[in-house]
Motif scaffolding. Sequence first.
Motif, mmCIF file in Angstrom:
data_model
loop_
_atom_site.group_PDB
_atom_site.id
_atom_site.type_symbol
_atom_site.label_atom_id
_atom_site.label_comp_id
_atom_site.label_asym_id
_atom_site.label_seq_id
_atom_site.Cartn_x
_atom_site.Cartn_y
_atom_site.Cartn_z
ATOM 1 N N ALA A 203 3.091 -61.240 32.836
ATOM 2 C CA ALA A 203 3.042 -59.939 33.500
ATOM 3 C C ALA A 203 4.325 -59.157 33.248
ATOM 4 O O ALA A 203 4.287 -57.934 32.987
ATOM 5 C CB ALA A 203 2.817 -60.126 35.007
ATOM 6 N N TYR A 204 5.470 -59.811 33.292
ATOM 7 C CA TYR A 204 6.727 -59.107 33.037
ATOM 8 C C TYR A 204 6.894 -58.762 31.559
ATOM 9 O O TYR A 204 7.572 -57.778 31.216
ATOM 10 C CB TYR A 204 7.908 -59.943 33.550
ATOM 11 C CG TYR A 204 8.212 -59.654 35.000
ATOM 12 C CD1 TYR A 204 9.118 -58.658 35.359
ATOM 13 C CD2 TYR A 204 7.551 -60.334 36.013
ATOM 14 C CE1 TYR A 204 9.378 -58.364 36.690
ATOM 15 C CE2 TYR A 204 7.804 -60.058 37.353
ATOM 16 C CZ TYR A 204 8.718 -59.059 37.683
ATOM 17 O OH TYR A 204 8.955 -58.768 39.005
ATOM 18 N N ARG A 205 6.281 -59.537 30.697
ATOM 19 C CA ARG A 205 6.292 -59.141 29.277
ATOM 20 C C ARG A 205 5.530 -57.843 29.075
ATOM 21 O O ARG A 205 5.916 -57.016 28.236
ATOM 22 C CB ARG A 205 5.710 -60.262 28.409
ATOM 23 C CG ARG A 205 6.604 -61.487 28.285
ATOM 24 C CD ARG A 205 6.000 -62.514 27.334
ATOM 25 N NE ARG A 205 6.800 -63.734 27.306
ATOM 26 C CZ ARG A 205 7.878 -63.897 26.549
ATOM 27 N NH1 ARG A 205 8.275 -62.922 25.755
ATOM 28 N NH2 ARG A 205 8.549 -65.037 26.574
ATOM 29 N N ARG A 206 4.449 -57.646 29.826
ATOM 30 C CA ARG A 206 3.709 -56.380 29.730
ATOM 31 C C ARG A 206 4.579 -55.204 30.150
ATOM 32 O O ARG A 206 4.406 -54.082 29.668
ATOM 33 C CB ARG A 206 2.456 -56.430 30.610
ATOM 34 C CG ARG A 206 1.385 -57.418 30.180
ATOM 35 C CD ARG A 206 0.723 -56.991 28.866
ATOM 36 N NE ARG A 206 0.026 -55.719 28.960
ATOM 37 C CZ ARG A 206 -1.252 -55.580 29.311
ATOM 38 N NH1 ARG A 206 -1.955 -56.654 29.631
ATOM 39 N NH2 ARG A 206 -1.818 -54.399 29.325
ATOM 40 N N LEU A 207 5.505 -55.476 31.081
ATOM 41 C CA LEU A 207 6.404 -54.406 31.532
ATOM 42 C C LEU A 207 7.558 -54.165 30.562
ATOM 43 O O LEU A 207 8.340 -53.216 30.747
ATOM 44 C CB LEU A 207 6.974 -54.751 32.908
ATOM 45 C CG LEU A 207 5.976 -54.776 34.069
ATOM 46 C CD1 LEU A 207 6.662 -55.253 35.343
ATOM 47 C CD2 LEU A 207 5.355 -53.398 34.296
ATOM 48 N N GLY A 208 7.698 -55.012 29.559
ATOM 49 C CA GLY A 208 8.743 -54.810 28.557
ATOM 50 C C GLY A 208 9.892 -55.789 28.604
ATOM 51 O O GLY A 208 10.886 -55.615 27.880
ATOM 52 N N PHE A 209 9.805 -56.850 29.427
ATOM 53 C CA PHE A 209 10.876 -57.844 29.497
ATOM 54 C C PHE A 209 10.473 -59.047 28.663
ATOM 55 O O PHE A 209 9.576 -59.811 29.031
ATOM 56 C CB PHE A 209 11.124 -58.253 30.958
ATOM 57 C CG PHE A 209 12.262 -59.205 31.138
ATOM 58 C CD1 PHE A 209 13.564 -58.768 30.986
ATOM 59 C CD2 PHE A 209 12.028 -60.540 31.438
ATOM 60 C CE1 PHE A 209 14.625 -59.650 31.143
ATOM 61 C CE2 PHE A 209 13.081 -61.425 31.602
ATOM 62 C CZ PHE A 209 14.382 -60.972 31.446
ATOM 63 N N ALA A 210 11.138 -59.249 27.538
ATOM 64 C CA ALA A 210 10.727 -60.279 26.582
ATOM 65 C C ALA A 210 11.407 -61.614 26.802
ATOM 66 O O ALA A 210 10.967 -62.625 26.243
ATOM 67 C CB ALA A 210 11.010 -59.789 25.156
ATOM 68 N N SER A 211 12.485 -61.678 27.584
ATOM 69 C CA SER A 211 13.208 -62.933 27.778
ATOM 70 C C SER A 211 12.582 -63.753 28.900
ATOM 71 O O SER A 211 11.632 -63.312 29.562
ATOM 72 C CB SER A 211 14.682 -62.643 28.103
ATOM 73 O OG SER A 211 15.305 -61.898 27.074
ATOM 74 N N HIS A 212 13.166 -64.939 29.138
ATOM 75 C CA HIS A 212 12.692 -65.792 30.218
ATOM 76 C C HIS A 212 13.197 -65.259 31.548
ATOM 77 O O HIS A 212 14.329 -64.775 31.659
ATOM 78 C CB HIS A 212 13.162 -67.234 30.008
ATOM 79 C CG HIS A 212 12.503 -67.894 28.835
ATOM 80 N ND1 HIS A 212 11.167 -68.220 28.808
ATOM 81 C CD2 HIS A 212 13.013 -68.284 27.629
ATOM 82 C CE1 HIS A 212 10.866 -68.785 27.663
ATOM 83 N NE2 HIS A 212 11.974 -68.832 26.915
ATOM 84 N N LEU A 213 12.359 -65.382 32.566
ATOM 85 C CA LEU A 213 12.721 -64.870 33.883
ATOM 86 C C LEU A 213 13.722 -65.758 34.609
ATOM 87 O O LEU A 213 14.507 -65.271 35.442
ATOM 88 C CB LEU A 213 11.455 -64.724 34.753
ATOM 89 C CG LEU A 213 10.568 -63.514 34.481
ATOM 90 C CD1 LEU A 213 9.268 -63.641 35.270
ATOM 91 C CD2 LEU A 213 11.281 -62.233 34.860
ATOM 92 N N VAL A 214 13.709 -67.059 34.353
ATOM 93 C CA VAL A 214 14.569 -67.990 35.085
ATOM 94 C C VAL A 214 16.030 -67.586 34.907
ATOM 95 O O VAL A 214 16.503 -67.367 33.778
ATOM 96 C CB VAL A 214 14.346 -69.435 34.610
ATOM 97 C CG1 VAL A 214 15.329 -70.381 35.297
ATOM 98 C CG2 VAL A 214 12.919 -69.861 34.888
ATOM 99 N N GLY A 215 16.723 -67.454 36.043
ATOM 100 C CA GLY A 215 18.130 -67.064 36.030
ATOM 101 C C GLY A 215 18.359 -65.584 36.207
ATOM 102 O O GLY A 215 19.501 -65.150 36.418
ATOM 103 N N GLU A 216 17.306 -64.778 36.126
ATOM 104 C CA GLU A 216 17.450 -63.330 36.266
ATOM 105 C C GLU A 216 17.513 -62.931 37.740
ATOM 106 O O GLU A 216 16.915 -63.577 38.604
ATOM 107 C CB GLU A 216 16.269 -62.608 35.607
ATOM 108 C CG GLU A 216 16.259 -62.663 34.098
ATOM 109 C CD GLU A 216 17.348 -61.793 33.474
ATOM 110 O OE1 GLU A 216 17.752 -60.803 34.117
ATOM 111 O OE2 GLU A 216 17.788 -62.106 32.357
#
Length: 539
Positions: A203-216
């Motif tokens: 879902a976050y890749r659809r918003l334009g975030f290509a990296s891993h969410l862990v740690g963000e």
Amino acid sequence: MSTLRDLAEEHTRLRPVDIDHLHRVAGDWQLLSDLSFADLLLWVPVSDTDGFVCVAQVRPTTAPTAYQDDQVGRIVGGPEVAHLAIAYTQGRIWREGDPVWYGDTPARHEAIPVRLRSGDGESGEVIAVVGRDTNLSTARTPSQLELNYLTTADDLAQMLSDGTFPPVRHPGETTTAPRVGDGLVRLDANGKVTYASPNAQSAYRRLGFASHLVGEDLAALNGRLAADPLEGTEAANRVLAALRGEAPPRREIEARGATVLTRALPLMPAGVPIGALVLVRDMTEVRRRDRALITKDATIREIHHRVKNNLQTVAALLRLQARRVGIPAARAALEESVRRVASIALVHETLSMSSDEAVEFDGIVDRVAAAAAEVAATEVPVRVRRQGSFGVLPAEIATSLVIVLNELLLNAVEHAFPEPGENLAAPPTAALDVLDSDASAPDGPAPTEQGPTIDQEKADRPVEPAEVVVSAHRFRKQLHVTVADNGQGLPEDFDADQGSRLGLQIVRALATGELRGTIELRNRAGAGTEALLVVPLAR
């Protein structure tokens, strides 16, 4: 099946505020069931016994159920509810005991007390117990996803026992989305992502975030991704609110043509804030379809608006033509056509203001009735009123029905009542606009010395105010409509099937053709005429 409230009121002494809290639990516990991979059963102690009654049940969408049959309404007691009794009396989560068997299905029992917090925020008394029963027949080595699910479920179970879960529902907010399987993000107390499910990452890749969410830092990330800066600030603030122990309403984030629905929930077992749970769901296709439907709806409404304008133009042209015609019969025919076209325009005007292909028909009938009373070419004041409700009708029924009612009402107000000074004994010359031009009633018997004739009795009656009543009611998927007047009635030789006038032909053709119904014209028991129309509503 009895409802939660019915069962609680019948078997327990719970207060209305307790039952309302149980409704909130049952409205939001699908989340806990899915995270636990377990069935949840809501048990309430039965008054004056040691038993419990099941008032609600939910099955997981992430695992097989432990119960093939519904348990709602079941009353149990004795050793079978020992774990429920411990959780209820001691106010703690019960996890001890060996697996039990339901037929061929092994299951693990747990019991979670349900508390209702007091108005000052203090932990209140236990009012019910949630049984968490897990089907063990498909037990396997848990993955990282399952471990995070189970850890989060234990935190929410403790909050349920504390009385801090479920959170207060915001007005107008539903509890159906997003769900656990749509996407799950777990945050620590500082707002950093400690785990994100694969669907949440997508879902976050659809918003334009290509990296891993862990740690963000999720709050900061939401603020950066949102296309609208104000929307991004609001999305970030809602994550921060959940970290503070609040439960903000759901929020959509839009970026790069994608839409993601988010829901943030605080995690504070035993009153200690340890982070937050964020559920996400990709709503891009849903919102795209919504926009397409809105565009289509606007187009349809614009079409109805233009059809209404065109019909009004046609009516205006016919009205102008009628003013220039010197033949009275031709002028009358054109004026009737104006009224028929105008009645159809009313339906399209209503549809142009509606969001679907259905209309509230009562308003249309009232306007047609008022117009019929105003244009009636008679010196007798006629009151036209409606009884009952037509309700909402589909456009294909409304268009034909308004024409039928327009004809019946116009003929009733114009021809059912004699002019002042007219001989009441004479038969009507155009009752309901259905008699042939050469029709005439047979001569009545001459008065005799034995008493007055029937016609003389009619003439001697007190004159009632002229009135036409449109009645409507629904019965067995049918709409029953009656147009009745208290006028002079139909002549004895009247035959509806043989009438050649246009008004009757229109009524008969539409009633039996387009409306697939029946129409009957007859004299009323007292005085006057009534038209009975039956229209099937199921198409």
